[in-house]
Design a protein around this motif. Structure first.
Motif, PDB file in Angstrom:
ATOM      1  N   UNK A   3      39.754  18.772  57.675  1.00 23.44           N
ATOM      2  CA  UNK A   3      39.421  18.871  59.093  1.00 23.44           C
ATOM      3  C   UNK A   3      38.225  17.997  59.438  1.00 23.44           C
ATOM      4  N   UNK A   4      37.234  17.966  58.543  1.00 22.71           N
ATOM      5  CA  UNK A   4      36.060  17.117  58.794  1.00 22.71           C
ATOM      6  C   UNK A   4      36.450  15.648  58.808  1.00 22.71           C
ATOM      7  N   UNK A   5      37.338  15.245  57.897  1.00 22.48           N
ATOM      8  CA  UNK A   5      37.798  13.854  57.863  1.00 22.48           C
ATOM      9  C   UNK A   5      38.532  13.513  59.159  1.00 22.48           C
ATOM     10  N   UNK A   6      39.368  14.433  59.629  1.00 24.89           N
ATOM     11  CA  UNK A   6      40.103  14.201  60.870  1.00 24.89           C
ATOM     12  C   UNK A   6      39.147  14.060  62.048  1.00 24.89           C
ATOM     13  N   UNK A   7      38.118  14.891  62.102  1.00 21.26           N
ATOM     14  CA  UNK A   7      37.163  14.805  63.196  1.00 21.26           C
ATOM     15  C   UNK A   7      36.373  13.488  63.153  1.00 21.26           C
ATOM     16  N   UNK A   8      36.043  13.031  61.947  1.00 27.56           N
ATOM     17  CA  UNK A   8      35.366  11.738  61.829  1.00 27.56           C
ATOM     18  C   UNK A   8      36.283  10.600  62.253  1.00 27.56           C
ATOM     19  N   UNK A   9      37.557  10.686  61.906  1.00 23.35           N
ATOM     20  CA  UNK A   9      38.503   9.633  62.285  1.00 23.35           C
ATOM     21  C   UNK A   9      38.692   9.579  63.793  1.00 23.35           C
ATOM     22  N   UNK A  10      38.523  10.699  64.466  1.00 25.24           N
ATOM     23  CA  UNK A  10      38.728  10.756  65.911  1.00 25.24           C
ATOM     24  C   UNK A  10      37.508  10.291  66.710  1.00 25.24           C
ATOM     25  N   UNK A  11      36.396  10.009  66.060  1.00 22.20           N
ATOM     26  CA  UNK A  11      35.179   9.661  66.788  1.00 22.20           C
ATOM     27  C   UNK A  11      35.339   8.452  67.717  1.00 22.20           C
ATOM     28  N   UNK A  12      35.996   7.354  67.293  1.00 20.72           N
ATOM     29  CA  UNK A  12      36.189   6.241  68.245  1.00 20.72           C
ATOM     30  C   UNK A  12      36.969   6.655  69.490  1.00 20.72           C
ATOM     31  N   UNK A  13      37.934   7.552  69.343  1.00 22.50           N
ATOM     32  CA  UNK A  13      38.708   8.000  70.502  1.00 22.50           C
ATOM     33  C   UNK A  13      37.874   8.899  71.409  1.00 22.50           C
TER      34      UNK A  13
END
Length: 472
Positions: A2-12
């Protein structure tokens, strides 16, 4: 995960439109790469361009997002570095490894070299958000290529044919990425917050991550910032000393101006003009010496550079609302309109400063480009900057609150100023300097004063607002 997913979503989360466009560019590149063997090998070149420029800009955005996340307190989170490494691996796989693997399987020529080049561009993009000297070095290489385009083309062809091209690109990628990550993951005290109303040209206001936190600066940037801060401190002390001797309304306005516009005192203005002149002179001699340049465009660029002050003023006034409550209590105005009038009196000085800067930049451009009709350019730029700066100050003081509305207003003012500049240049040539400048001044100054008068009445009518601005 979940943390990785949240980091990946930061540009969006922080730049939705740009992130979506870059992901669409990746998808378009994948489609073109898949069609290349069946239709045309040229599709592979187009796909490589999409992947290369997409990776470059995507990692710029990613670096800006991560720069705001990599604060000292973030490293207290469990496995924060590990999660960042996983996100970085996913990004590299998406933008470089998967396209390269697909190109190799499809038999695209120079597939491995293309993948290494994409990795290098991604590392440069990441470096541009954390290590400025690498960006300057890359820009210097482009400048050298502009000096000797034939030699640069020969070197590029030799690198493509050389078996050492791929190892060299990978080595540079590892070196640049390690320097960038070392700067980004270094735990140190954050930079001191700067005023949102500092001048954006050569100031610290641009050096911010997307969440508004100040960026880490190099020694040269800190030295230049210290020079500007020194001029601001001296100007504030002088204004305060004069006000204590004679507490008049005019000196109180000057004191408020020194507080709100710290880098718009005479010494800071002169320093800024010198620094901009040095950069522009180097750019003209290093980049533009081989090209035929339309000297008339110098005035248009000068007007644009002058108007760039006002969008930042609108944003800064909204960010400073909670701090302006202290100013309101300190001034203790008899009425709310008196307080609003004090702010207007302090901020209207930006109009003559903008005109002075525009004329100075235009004059410098005239000298560097050996313009054929310098007086015509100076008159046009000076007259247009008066009306345009009055209009820009007015609309950004009472304009929309959201980012989209402010962007549209800024676009409208910019396009209008450019249209008036080119129309004014033609008018001066058609009617002569005396009649043409009179007509142009009547139109631009009349429109600017009309907009400013309406905005002033609206601003005085509004009650002071000290609430923090809403995001968006």
């Amino acid at each position: 995960m979940r943390a990785v997913w949240q980091l990946w979503l930061q540009p969006f989360r922080q730049m939705l439109v740009g992130a979506l466009l870059l992901q669409l560019a990746w998808l378009a590149g994948a489609i073109l790469l898949g069609c290349a063997p069946a239709i045309d090998v040229g599709f592979a070149g187009a796909a490589a361009m999409l992947f290369a420029f997409g990776a470059w800009f995507w990692f710029i955005v990613l670096g800006l997002c991560l720069r705001g996340l990599c604060r000292p307190e973030s490293f207290l989170l469990p496995d924060f570095r590990k999660r960042l490494a996983m996100v970085g691996g996913l990004q590299v796989a998406q933008w470089a490894l998967l396209p390269t693997l697909a190109a190799v399987l499809l038999g695209v020529p120079h597939a491995v070299l293309g993948g290494a080049a994409i990795l290098l561009l991604a590392a440069i993009g990441l470096a541009s958000s954390s290590t400025r000297y690498i960006t300057l070095l890359v820009w210097g290489l482009f400048v050298l290529a502009g000096w000797q385009p034939g030699l640069a083309s020969q070197i590029a062809k030799a690198l493509i044919a050389s078996p050492w091209a791929v190892p060299l690109a990978l080595l540079l990628t590892v070196l640049i990425a390690s320097l960038s990550l070392r700067a980004m993951l270094r735990i140190e005290d954050r930079e001191t917050d700067s005023s949102p109303l500092e001048n954006v040209q050569l100031g610290r206001s641009r050096a911010r991550s997307m969440d508004g936190t100040p960026a880490r600066r190099g020694k040269l940037a800190r030295y230049i910032g210290a020079l500007f801060d020194g001029t601001s401190q001296r100007a504030m002390e002088q204004a305060l000393g004069r006000f204590r001797q004679r507490p008049t309304w005019r000196l109180r306005t000057v004191l408020v101006r020194r507080l709100l516009l710290p880098h718009d005192n005479p010494q800071a203005i002169a320093l800024r003009l010198v620094l901009v002149a040095a950069i522009v002179t180097f750019y003209v001699f290093a980049v533009m010496h081989r090209q035929r340049f339309n000297a008339v465009m110098v005035g248009a660029y000068a007007v644009l550079l002058g108007l760039s002050r006002f969008p930042q003023l609108g944003r800064g006034m909204r960010q400073m609302r909670p701090n302006l409550a202290d100013l309101y209590l300190t001034l203790a105005p008899p009425t709310r309109a008196d307080y609003q009038q004090t702010l207007l009196d302090a901020l209207v000085v930006l109009v003559p400063i903008t005109v002075l800067s525009t004329v100075a930049y235009t004059g410098l451009g005239i000298v560097l480009t050996h313009a054929a009709d310098p007086l015509r350019m100076l008159l046009d730029a000076a007259i247009v900057s008066v009306g345009a700066s009055l209009t820009a100050l007015a609309v950004h003081l009472i304009g929309p609150e959201n980012n989209l509305g402010r962007g549209l207003v800024d676009l409208g003012v910019t396009l209008g100023a450019m249209a008036v500049y080119w129309g004014g240049y033609w008018l001066l040539g058609a009617l002569g300097y005396a009649i043409g400048s009179g007509v142009l001044l009547l139109v631009t100054l009349g429109f600017g004063l009309g907009v400013w008068s309406s905005a002033r009445r609206e601003y005085l009518r509004r009650p002071p607002c000290f609430d923090a601005p809403l995001a968006g």
